[in-house]
Design a protein around this motif. Structure first.
Motif, PDB file in Angstrom:
ATOM      1  N   GLU A  26       0.839  -1.209   0.000  1.00  6.84           N
ATOM      2  CA  GLU A  26       0.000   0.000   0.000  1.00  6.84           C
ATOM      3  C   GLU A  26       0.868   1.251   0.000  1.00  6.84           C
ATOM      4  O   GLU A  26       0.575   2.228  -0.711  1.00  6.84           O
ATOM      5  CB  GLU A  26      -0.922   0.015   1.218  1.00  6.84           C
ATOM      6  CG  GLU A  26      -2.001  -1.040   1.193  1.00  6.84           C
ATOM      7  CD  GLU A  26      -2.764  -1.144   2.505  1.00  6.84           C
ATOM      8  OE1 GLU A  26      -2.406  -0.459   3.490  1.00  6.84           O
ATOM      9  OE2 GLU A  26      -3.722  -1.931   2.560  1.00  6.84           O
ATOM     10  N   GLU A  28       3.946   1.476  -1.142  1.00  2.00           N
ATOM     11  CA  GLU A  28       4.556   1.564  -2.484  1.00  2.00           C
ATOM     12  C   GLU A  28       3.589   2.248  -3.448  1.00  2.00           C
ATOM     13  O   GLU A  28       3.982   3.114  -4.232  1.00  2.00           O
ATOM     14  CB  GLU A  28       4.923   0.178  -3.023  1.00  2.00           C
ATOM     15  CG  GLU A  28       6.167  -0.401  -2.448  1.00  2.00           C
ATOM     16  CD  GLU A  28       7.450   0.230  -2.994  1.00  2.00           C
ATOM     17  OE1 GLU A  28       7.412   0.975  -3.993  1.00  2.00           O
ATOM     18  OE2 GLU A  28       8.492  -0.038  -2.397  1.00  2.00           O
ATOM     19  N   ASN A  29       2.329   1.844  -3.393  1.00  5.31           N
ATOM     20  CA  ASN A  29       1.316   2.461  -4.256  1.00  5.31           C
ATOM     21  C   ASN A  29       1.155   3.932  -3.929  1.00  5.31           C
ATOM     22  O   ASN A  29       0.986   4.766  -4.830  1.00  5.31           O
ATOM     23  CB  ASN A  29      -0.017   1.730  -4.125  1.00  5.31           C
ATOM     24  CG  ASN A  29       0.008   0.360  -4.754  1.00  5.31           C
ATOM     25  OD1 ASN A  29       0.827   0.078  -5.629  1.00  5.31           O
ATOM     26  ND2 ASN A  29      -0.869  -0.515  -4.300  1.00  5.31           N
ATOM     27  N   MET A  30       1.206   4.272  -2.657  1.00  2.00           N
ATOM     28  CA  MET A  30       1.097   5.673  -2.247  1.00  2.00           C
ATOM     29  C   MET A  30       2.275   6.472  -2.799  1.00  2.00           C
ATOM     30  O   MET A  30       2.098   7.575  -3.326  1.00  2.00           O
ATOM     31  CB  MET A  30       1.049   5.773  -0.723  1.00  2.00           C
ATOM     32  CG  MET A  30       0.831   7.182  -0.218  1.00  2.00           C
ATOM     33  SD  MET A  30       0.755   7.249   1.591  1.00  2.00           S
ATOM     34  CE  MET A  30      -0.912   6.658   1.829  1.00  2.00           C
ATOM     35  N   LYS A  32       4.035   5.842  -5.412  1.00  2.00           N
ATOM     36  CA  LYS A  32       3.907   5.966  -6.871  1.00  2.00           C
ATOM     37  C   LYS A  32       2.799   6.934  -7.253  1.00  2.00           C
ATOM     38  O   LYS A  32       3.013   7.852  -8.048  1.00  2.00           O
ATOM     39  CB  LYS A  32       3.637   4.598  -7.492  1.00  2.00           C
ATOM     40  CG  LYS A  32       3.538   4.643  -8.998  1.00  2.00           C
ATOM     41  CD  LYS A  32       3.367   3.267  -9.583  1.00  2.00           C
ATOM     42  CE  LYS A  32       3.300   3.347 -11.100  1.00  2.00           C
ATOM     43  NZ  LYS A  32       3.125   2.026 -11.703  1.00  2.00           N
ATOM     44  N   HIS A  33       1.616   6.734  -6.715  1.00  3.61           N
ATOM     45  CA  HIS A  33       0.461   7.498  -7.184  1.00  3.61           C
ATOM     46  C   HIS A  33       0.257   8.814  -6.444  1.00  3.61           C
ATOM     47  O   HIS A  33       0.091   9.856  -7.086  1.00  3.61           O
ATOM     48  CB  HIS A  33      -0.803   6.638  -7.101  1.00  3.61           C
ATOM     49  CG  HIS A  33      -0.706   5.418  -7.951  1.00  3.61           C
ATOM     50  ND1 HIS A  33      -0.762   5.458  -9.318  1.00  3.61           N
ATOM     51  CD2 HIS A  33      -0.510   4.117  -7.633  1.00  3.61           C
ATOM     52  CE1 HIS A  33      -0.625   4.248  -9.812  1.00  3.61           C
ATOM     53  NE2 HIS A  33      -0.466   3.400  -8.812  1.00  3.61           N
ATOM     54  N   ASP A  34       0.246   8.778  -5.130  1.00  2.00           N
ATOM     55  CA  ASP A  34      -0.011  10.011  -4.375  1.00  2.00           C
ATOM     56  C   ASP A  34       1.187  10.954  -4.431  1.00  2.00           C
ATOM     57  O   ASP A  34       1.038  12.121  -4.772  1.00  2.00           O
ATOM     58  CB  ASP A  34      -0.382   9.680  -2.919  1.00  2.00           C
ATOM     59  CG  ASP A  34      -1.704   8.946  -2.832  1.00  2.00           C
ATOM     60  OD1 ASP A  34      -2.728   9.537  -3.188  1.00  2.00           O
ATOM     61  OD2 ASP A  34      -1.698   7.762  -2.427  1.00  2.00           O
ATOM     62  N   CYS A  35       2.370  10.439  -4.102  1.00  5.38           N
ATOM     63  CA  CYS A  35       3.560  11.295  -4.155  1.00  5.38           C
ATOM     64  C   CYS A  35       3.884  11.656  -5.606  1.00  5.38           C
ATOM     65  O   CYS A  35       4.238  12.797  -5.907  1.00  5.38           O
ATOM     66  CB  CYS A  35       4.748  10.605  -3.493  1.00  5.38           C
ATOM     67  SG  CYS A  35       4.482  10.165  -1.764  1.00  5.38           S
ATOM     68  N   GLY A  36       3.726  10.663  -6.492  1.00  7.26           N
ATOM     69  CA  GLY A  36       4.031  10.881  -7.900  1.00  7.26           C
ATOM     70  C   GLY A  36       3.164  11.930  -8.561  1.00  7.26           C
ATOM     71  O   GLY A  36       3.569  12.554  -9.542  1.00  7.26           O
ATOM     72  N   SER A  37       1.961  12.154  -8.025  1.00  5.73           N
ATOM     73  CA  SER A  37       1.088  13.156  -8.655  1.00  5.73           C
ATOM     74  C   SER A  37       1.684  14.561  -8.566  1.00  5.73           C
ATOM     75  O   SER A  37       1.400  15.392  -9.425  1.00  5.73           O
ATOM     76  CB  SER A  37      -0.309  13.124  -8.024  1.00  5.73           C
ATOM     77  OG  SER A  37      -0.272  13.538  -6.685  1.00  5.73           O
ATOM     78  N   LEU A  41       6.414  11.132 -12.213  1.00  2.00           N
ATOM     79  CA  LEU A  41       6.541   9.693 -12.452  1.00  2.00           C
ATOM     80  C   LEU A  41       7.566   9.476 -13.539  1.00  2.00           C
ATOM     81  O   LEU A  41       7.259   9.747 -14.711  1.00  2.00           O
ATOM     82  CB  LEU A  41       5.197   9.094 -12.888  1.00  2.00           C
ATOM     83  CG  LEU A  41       4.097   9.097 -11.848  1.00  2.00           C
ATOM     84  CD1 LEU A  41       2.775   8.688 -12.475  1.00  2.00           C
ATOM     85  CD2 LEU A  41       4.441   8.177 -10.706  1.00  2.00           C
TER      86      LEU A  41
END
Length: 99
Positions: A26, A28-30, A32-37, A41
Motif C-alpha cells: 500500500e 509503495e502504491n502511495m 507511486k500514485h499520491d507522491c508521484g502526482s 513519475l
C-alpha cells in the motif's frame, strides 16, 4: 539495558515496528500514485521537488521524515500524519533512498 537501547535505535535494518508486507505494498502504491502526482513519475520533480536518491543525498532522514509527517508550510506539500504512522514514514524514507 544499553544494548537493548542500541538495538532499538539502529534496528539493524529491520525494525520491529516495520509495516507488514501488505501495508508495504500500500505504501509503495502511495509513493507511486499520491507522491508521484506532485513529484512526477518517476519522481524527478514537478510541482514538488525530485525524490530521486541523488536529489535526496544531501538531506538527512529527519528532514525527510518531518516533511512527510508535517508537510511544508507555504507549499503544496500536505501533512501525511492523518494517514501514516511514524514507522510507516520511516519505511517510506528508507524506500525513497533505495529508488
Amino acid at each position: 539495558m544499553r544494548l537493548a537501547w542500541i538495538l532499538g535505535v539502529f534496528c539493524f535494518g529491520v525494525c520491529a515496528d516495520e509495516p507488514g508486507a501488505a501495508r508495504q505494498q500500500e505504501l509503495e502504491n502511495m509513493l507511486k500514485h499520491d507522491c508521484g502526482s506532485c513529484h512526477g513519475l518517476p519522481p524527478k520533480g514537478g510541482l514538488g521537488p525530485s525524490l530521486m536518491p541523488d536529489a535526496l543525498a544531501g538531506k538527512n532522514d529527519a528532514l525527510l521524515f518531518d516533511a512527510i509527517r508535517n508537510g511544508r508550510a507555504g507549499t503544496a506539500m500536505p501533512s501525511w500524519r492523518p494517514f501514516l504512522n511514524d514507522a510507516e514514514i520511516r519505511w517510506m524514507v528508507g524506500r525513497l533512498r533505495q529508488r
